[in-house]
Design a protein around this motif. Structure first.
Motif, PDB file in Angstrom:
ATOM      1  N   ILE A  48      10.497  -7.866 -46.109  1.00 35.82           N
ATOM      2  CA  ILE A  48       9.642  -7.071 -45.231  1.00 35.82           C
ATOM      3  C   ILE A  48      10.516  -6.297 -44.256  1.00 35.82           C
ATOM      4  O   ILE A  48      11.432  -6.854 -43.654  1.00 35.82           O
ATOM      5  N   GLU A  49      10.225  -4.996 -44.136  1.00 31.27           N
ATOM      6  CA  GLU A  49      10.889  -4.150 -43.146  1.00 31.27           C
ATOM      7  C   GLU A  49       9.804  -3.590 -42.227  1.00 31.27           C
ATOM      8  O   GLU A  49       8.918  -2.877 -42.680  1.00 31.27           O
ATOM      9  N   ILE A  71       2.610  -0.539 -46.158  1.00 30.27           N
ATOM     10  CA  ILE A  71       1.328  -1.052 -45.664  1.00 30.27           C
ATOM     11  C   ILE A  71       1.237  -0.636 -44.201  1.00 30.27           C
ATOM     12  O   ILE A  71       1.909  -1.210 -43.348  1.00 30.27           O
ATOM     13  N   SER A  72       0.421   0.393 -43.934  1.00 27.96           N
ATOM     14  CA  SER A  72       0.337   0.903 -42.563  1.00 27.96           C
ATOM     15  C   SER A  72      -1.103   0.932 -42.080  1.00 27.96           C
ATOM     16  O   SER A  72      -2.044   1.083 -42.861  1.00 27.96           O
ATOM     17  N   LEU A  73      -1.247   0.805 -40.788  1.00 30.52           N
ATOM     18  CA  LEU A  73      -2.561   0.827 -40.158  1.00 30.52           C
ATOM     19  C   LEU A  73      -3.280   2.131 -40.473  1.00 30.52           C
ATOM     20  O   LEU A  73      -4.446   2.129 -40.864  1.00 30.52           O
ATOM     21  N   THR A  82      -8.894  -2.784 -44.469  1.00 28.79           N
ATOM     22  CA  THR A  82      -8.468  -3.447 -43.239  1.00 28.79           C
ATOM     23  C   THR A  82      -6.978  -3.752 -43.315  1.00 28.79           C
ATOM     24  O   THR A  82      -6.502  -4.273 -44.327  1.00 28.79           O
ATOM     25  N   PHE A  83      -6.259  -3.428 -42.262  1.00 29.61           N
ATOM     26  CA  PHE A  83      -4.836  -3.719 -42.178  1.00 29.61           C
ATOM     27  C   PHE A  83      -4.642  -5.225 -42.039  1.00 29.61           C
ATOM     28  O   PHE A  83      -5.291  -5.862 -41.229  1.00 29.61           O
ATOM     29  N   LYS A  84      -3.748  -5.778 -42.863  1.00 35.13           N
ATOM     30  CA  LYS A  84      -3.448  -7.206 -42.807  1.00 35.13           C
ATOM     31  C   LYS A  84      -1.937  -7.382 -42.781  1.00 35.13           C
ATOM     32  O   LYS A  84      -1.208  -6.636 -43.419  1.00 35.13           O
ATOM     33  N   ARG A  85      -1.501  -8.388 -42.083  1.00 32.37           N
ATOM     34  CA  ARG A  85      -0.074  -8.706 -42.008  1.00 32.37           C
ATOM     35  C   ARG A  85       0.209  -9.833 -42.989  1.00 32.37           C
ATOM     36  O   ARG A  85      -0.379 -10.913 -42.886  1.00 32.37           O
ATOM     37  N   PHE A  86       1.082  -9.572 -43.952  1.00 30.94           N
ATOM     38  CA  PHE A  86       1.492 -10.586 -44.913  1.00 30.94           C
ATOM     39  C   PHE A  86       2.922 -10.989 -44.622  1.00 30.94           C
ATOM     40  O   PHE A  86       3.649 -10.296 -43.919  1.00 30.94           O
ATOM     41  N   GLU A  87       3.340 -12.118 -45.160  1.00 32.47           N
ATOM     42  CA  GLU A  87       4.674 -12.650 -44.905  1.00 32.47           C
ATOM     43  C   GLU A  87       5.454 -12.787 -46.214  1.00 32.47           C
ATOM     44  O   GLU A  87       4.867 -12.836 -47.299  1.00 32.47           O
ATOM     45  N   THR A  88       6.753 -12.896 -46.076  1.00 29.23           N
ATOM     46  CA  THR A  88       7.619 -13.114 -47.233  1.00 29.23           C
ATOM     47  C   THR A  88       7.179 -14.378 -47.970  1.00 29.23           C
ATOM     48  O   THR A  88       6.861 -15.383 -47.347  1.00 29.23           O
ATOM     49  N   ASN A 112      -5.175  -0.372 -50.472  1.00 26.35           N
ATOM     50  CA  ASN A 112      -5.856  -1.663 -50.435  1.00 26.35           C
ATOM     51  C   ASN A 112      -4.832  -2.742 -50.763  1.00 26.35           C
ATOM     52  O   ASN A 112      -4.085  -2.632 -51.726  1.00 26.35           O
ATOM     53  N   VAL A 113      -4.796  -3.785 -49.944  1.00 25.73           N
ATOM     54  CA  VAL A 113      -3.902  -4.920 -50.177  1.00 25.73           C
ATOM     55  C   VAL A 113      -4.686  -6.192 -49.906  1.00 25.73           C
ATOM     56  O   VAL A 113      -5.384  -6.298 -48.908  1.00 25.73           O
ATOM     57  N   GLU A 114      -4.557  -7.151 -50.810  1.00 26.63           N
ATOM     58  CA  GLU A 114      -5.232  -8.433 -50.612  1.00 26.63           C
ATOM     59  C   GLU A 114      -4.359  -9.579 -51.090  1.00 26.63           C
ATOM     60  O   GLU A 114      -3.508  -9.401 -51.973  1.00 26.63           O
ATOM     61  N   ALA A 115      -4.579 -10.732 -50.508  1.00 29.67           N
ATOM     62  CA  ALA A 115      -3.832 -11.931 -50.899  1.00 29.67           C
ATOM     63  C   ALA A 115      -4.353 -12.434 -52.245  1.00 29.67           C
ATOM     64  O   ALA A 115      -5.534 -12.317 -52.542  1.00 29.67           O
ATOM     65  N   VAL A 116      -3.432 -12.979 -53.027  1.00 32.08           N
ATOM     66  CA  VAL A 116      -3.762 -13.531 -54.331  1.00 32.08           C
ATOM     67  C   VAL A 116      -3.244 -14.960 -54.393  1.00 32.08           C
ATOM     68  O   VAL A 116      -2.169 -15.260 -53.900  1.00 32.08           O
ATOM     69  N   GLN A 117      -4.016 -15.842 -55.015  1.00 33.06           N
ATOM     70  CA  GLN A 117      -3.599 -17.242 -55.168  1.00 33.06           C
ATOM     71  C   GLN A 117      -2.680 -17.416 -56.334  1.00 33.06           C
ATOM     72  O   GLN A 117      -2.654 -16.806 -57.284  1.00 33.06           O
TER      73      GLN A 117
END
Length: 117
Positions: A48-49, A71-73, A82-88, A112-117
Motif C-alpha cells: 500500500i502506498e 482507491i481514492s475518495l 463507498t471509500f474503504k480502507r483496506f490493509e496489506t 468499486n472495491v469490496e472485501a472477499v473471503q
C-alpha cells in the motif's frame, strides 16, 4: 520591405494554424484514452502506498499477476461507491478502468472495491 512584413505575417499565421491543429489532435487522443475498458480483478493486497485522497494498492491475483489499484475518495464518490480502507494481506475484488504503462504494468482506477473471503 512591404513583402518582408507580409511574408513574416504569413509565417506567423501558418504557425498559429499548425499549433491549433496539433492541440486538437492531443485533445482527441486524451478523450480516446478516457474511454478505456473496465476490468475486474480479485487478489491479495501485497503493498500500500498512501496518497493525497486515497491510496494505491498493489494486488496479486491467483496467478501471481500484479495490478496497481488506485482507491481514492473522489473516484469512489463519482461512481456511487463507498471509500474503504483496506490493509496489506486482505483479499479484495476491484473493478474499474485500466491502462498499461510501457513496462507492462497494469493500473486500475477503482470504481468499486469490496472485501472477499
Amino acid at each position: 520591405m512591404k513583402h518582408l512584413f507580409i511574408s513574416i505575417g504569413l509565417l506567423i499565421a501558418a504557425g498559429a494554424v499548425i499549433s491549433c491543429n496539433n492541440q486538437k489532435k492531443v485533445a482527441a487522443t486524451s478523450t480516446q484514452t478516457a474511454e478505456q475498458k473496465e476490468i475486474e480483478i480479485t487478489g491479495a493486497i501485497v503493498k500500500i502506498e498512501n496518497g493525497k485522497d486515497g491510496y494505491m494498492a498493489t494486488v496479486n491475483d491467483k496467478n501471481n499477476k500484479s495490478y496497481i489499484v488506485t482507491i481514492s475518495l473522489a473516484n469512489m464518490q463519482k461512481s456511487g461507491s463507498t471509500f474503504k480502507r483496506f490493509e496489506t494481506g486482505q483479499k479484495i475484488k476491484a473493478k474499474g478502468t485500466f491502462w498499461k504503462d510501457d513496462a507492462g504494468n497494469t493500473y486500475i482506477t477503482a470504481k468499486n472495491v469490496e472485501a472477499v473471503q
